[in-house]
Motif scaffolding. Structure first.
Motif, PDB file in Angstrom:
ATOM      1  N   LYS A  26      -2.343   4.802  11.256  1.00 53.76           N
ATOM      2  CA  LYS A  26      -3.449   5.673  10.864  1.00 53.76           C
ATOM      3  C   LYS A  26      -2.976   7.075  10.456  1.00 53.76           C
ATOM      4  CE  LYS A  26      -5.935   7.306  14.043  1.00 53.76           C
ATOM      5  NZ  LYS A  26      -6.783   7.544  15.176  1.00 53.76           N
ATOM      6  N   ASP A  27      -2.283   7.770  11.321  1.00 52.99           N
ATOM      7  CA  ASP A  27      -1.830   9.126  11.012  1.00 52.99           C
ATOM      8  C   ASP A  27      -0.812   9.136   9.877  1.00 52.99           C
ATOM      9  OD1 ASP A  27      -3.477  10.147  12.983  1.00 52.99           O
ATOM     10  OD2 ASP A  27      -1.891  10.121  14.510  1.00 52.99           O
ATOM     11  N   ILE A  28       0.050   8.137   9.857  1.00 51.84           N
ATOM     12  CA  ILE A  28       1.088   8.048   8.837  1.00 51.84           C
ATOM     13  C   ILE A  28       0.470   7.850   7.457  1.00 51.84           C
ATOM     14  CG2 ILE A  28       3.130   6.741   8.115  1.00 51.84           C
ATOM     15  CD1 ILE A  28       3.358   5.934  11.149  1.00 51.84           C
ATOM     16  N   MET A  29      -0.591   7.061   7.368  1.00 51.72           N
ATOM     17  CA  MET A  29      -1.238   6.804   6.077  1.00 51.72           C
ATOM     18  C   MET A  29      -1.830   8.079   5.479  1.00 51.72           C
ATOM     19  SD  MET A  29      -3.032   3.060   6.251  1.00 51.72           S
ATOM     20  CE  MET A  29      -4.030   3.352   7.679  1.00 51.72           C
ATOM     21  N   PHE A  30      -2.284   8.993   6.317  1.00 54.04           N
ATOM     22  CA  PHE A  30      -2.852  10.233   5.808  1.00 54.04           C
ATOM     23  C   PHE A  30      -1.776  11.266   5.503  1.00 54.04           C
ATOM     24  CE2 PHE A  30      -6.517   8.379   8.017  1.00 54.04           C
ATOM     25  CZ  PHE A  30      -7.403   8.385   6.953  1.00 54.04           C
ATOM     26  N   LEU A  31      -0.642  11.188   6.167  1.00 51.32           N
ATOM     27  CA  LEU A  31       0.460  12.114   5.939  1.00 51.32           C
ATOM     28  C   LEU A  31       1.207  11.803   4.643  1.00 51.32           C
ATOM     29  CD1 LEU A  31       2.639  14.220   7.021  1.00 51.32           C
ATOM     30  CD2 LEU A  31       3.761  12.213   8.012  1.00 51.32           C
ATOM     31  N   THR A  32       1.413  10.553   4.380  1.00 55.04           N
ATOM     32  CA  THR A  32       2.289  10.111   3.299  1.00 55.04           C
ATOM     33  C   THR A  32       1.881  10.588   1.901  1.00 55.04           C
ATOM     34  OG1 THR A  32       2.882   8.198   4.626  1.00 55.04           O
ATOM     35  CG2 THR A  32       3.407   8.090   2.297  1.00 55.04           C
ATOM     36  N   LEU A  35       0.826  -1.199   0.000  1.00 46.57           N
ATOM     37  CA  LEU A  35       0.000   0.000   0.000  1.00 46.57           C
ATOM     38  C   LEU A  35       0.867   1.259   0.000  1.00 46.57           C
ATOM     39  CD1 LEU A  35      -2.941   1.082   0.226  1.00 46.57           C
ATOM     40  CD2 LEU A  35      -2.616   1.059   2.700  1.00 46.57           C
ATOM     41  N   PHE A  36       1.881   1.281   0.844  1.00 49.42           N
ATOM     42  CA  PHE A  36       2.770   2.437   0.903  1.00 49.42           C
ATOM     43  C   PHE A  36       3.634   2.549  -0.347  1.00 49.42           C
ATOM     44  CE2 PHE A  36       1.411   2.682   5.215  1.00 49.42           C
ATOM     45  CZ  PHE A  36       1.697   3.965   5.647  1.00 49.42           C
ATOM     46  N   SER A  37       4.007   1.425  -0.944  1.00 49.23           N
ATOM     47  CA  SER A  37       4.841   1.469  -2.149  1.00 49.23           C
ATOM     48  C   SER A  37       4.097   2.110  -3.320  1.00 49.23           C
ATOM     49  CB  SER A  37       5.341   0.078  -2.517  1.00 49.23           C
ATOM     50  OG  SER A  37       4.295  -0.718  -3.030  1.00 49.23           O
ATOM     51  N   MET A  38       2.771   2.081  -3.291  1.00 46.35           N
ATOM     52  CA  MET A  38       1.986   2.758  -4.329  1.00 46.35           C
ATOM     53  C   MET A  38       2.233   4.267  -4.310  1.00 46.35           C
ATOM     54  SD  MET A  38      -1.671   0.876  -4.216  1.00 46.35           S
ATOM     55  CE  MET A  38      -1.781  -0.879  -4.066  1.00 46.35           C
ATOM     56  N   ASP A  39       2.604   4.795  -3.159  1.00 49.12           N
ATOM     57  CA  ASP A  39       2.932   6.212  -3.032  1.00 49.12           C
ATOM     58  C   ASP A  39       4.437   6.451  -3.132  1.00 49.12           C
ATOM     59  OD1 ASP A  39       0.311   7.204  -2.656  1.00 49.12           O
ATOM     60  OD2 ASP A  39       0.347   6.571  -0.557  1.00 49.12           O
ATOM     61  N   GLY A  40       5.190   5.407  -3.476  1.00 54.54           N
ATOM     62  CA  GLY A  40       6.632   5.533  -3.616  1.00 54.54           C
ATOM     63  C   GLY A  40       7.365   5.574  -2.287  1.00 54.54           C
ATOM     64  N   VAL A  41       6.776   5.023  -1.238  1.00 54.37           N
ATOM     65  CA  VAL A  41       7.367   5.040   0.097  1.00 54.37           C
ATOM     66  C   VAL A  41       7.677   3.611   0.533  1.00 54.37           C
ATOM     67  CG1 VAL A  41       6.986   5.642   2.513  1.00 54.37           C
ATOM     68  CG2 VAL A  41       6.114   7.130   0.715  1.00 54.37           C
TER      69      VAL A  41
END
Length: 95
Positions: free
Chosen positions: A61-67, A20-26
Motif C-alpha cells: 500500500k505505502d510503496i504503491m503511493f511512493l513509487t 503494475l510497477f513496471s508501468m512506472d519503470g520499477v
C-alpha cells in the motif's frame, strides 16, 4: 501450495503487481521468504488463497503511493521483514 497460487498462474497476483510497477519503470521483486511469510499469514488468518491479495495489498500500500512520485526508484524488493511491517529494499538510480 499458496506460494504456487501466488506465482505460477498466467494471471497470478504477483505477476499482476509486477506489471503494475513496471508501468512506472520499477522492477518489483518478492523474495522467497516474503512469499512464504504471506502464505503463513493467510493460514494464520484462516483466509487461505482468498486472503493472499489482501495481504499483498497491505504490504504494498505505502510503496504503491511512493513509487510514482519518485522517478529515481529502479527496483523494490519485498522480503519477509517488509511483509511484517518493515521497509522494503529500494534501489535508486544515481542522478
Amino acid at each position: 501450495t499458496l506460494v504456487k497460487i501466488m506465482t505460477e498462474p498466467k494471471n497470478s497476483v504477483i505477476k499482476q503487481y509486477k506489471a503494475l510497477f513496471s508501468m512506472d519503470g520499477v522492477e518489483l521483486e518478492f523474495s522467497e521468504d516474503a512469499l512464504i511469510r504471506i502464505a503463513e499469514l493467510a493460514i494464520e488468518k484462516k483466509t487461505g488463497a482468498r486472503g493472499l491479495r489482501s495481504i499483498i495489498e497491505a504490504t504494498l500500500k505505502d510503496i504503491m503511493f511512493l513509487t510514482p512520485s519518485d522517478s529515481a526508484i529502479k527496483s523494490i524488493t519485498i522480503n519477509a521483514e517488509t511483509v511484517n511491517g518493515g521497509e522494503p529494499v529500494i534501489v535508486r538510480s544515481e542522478k
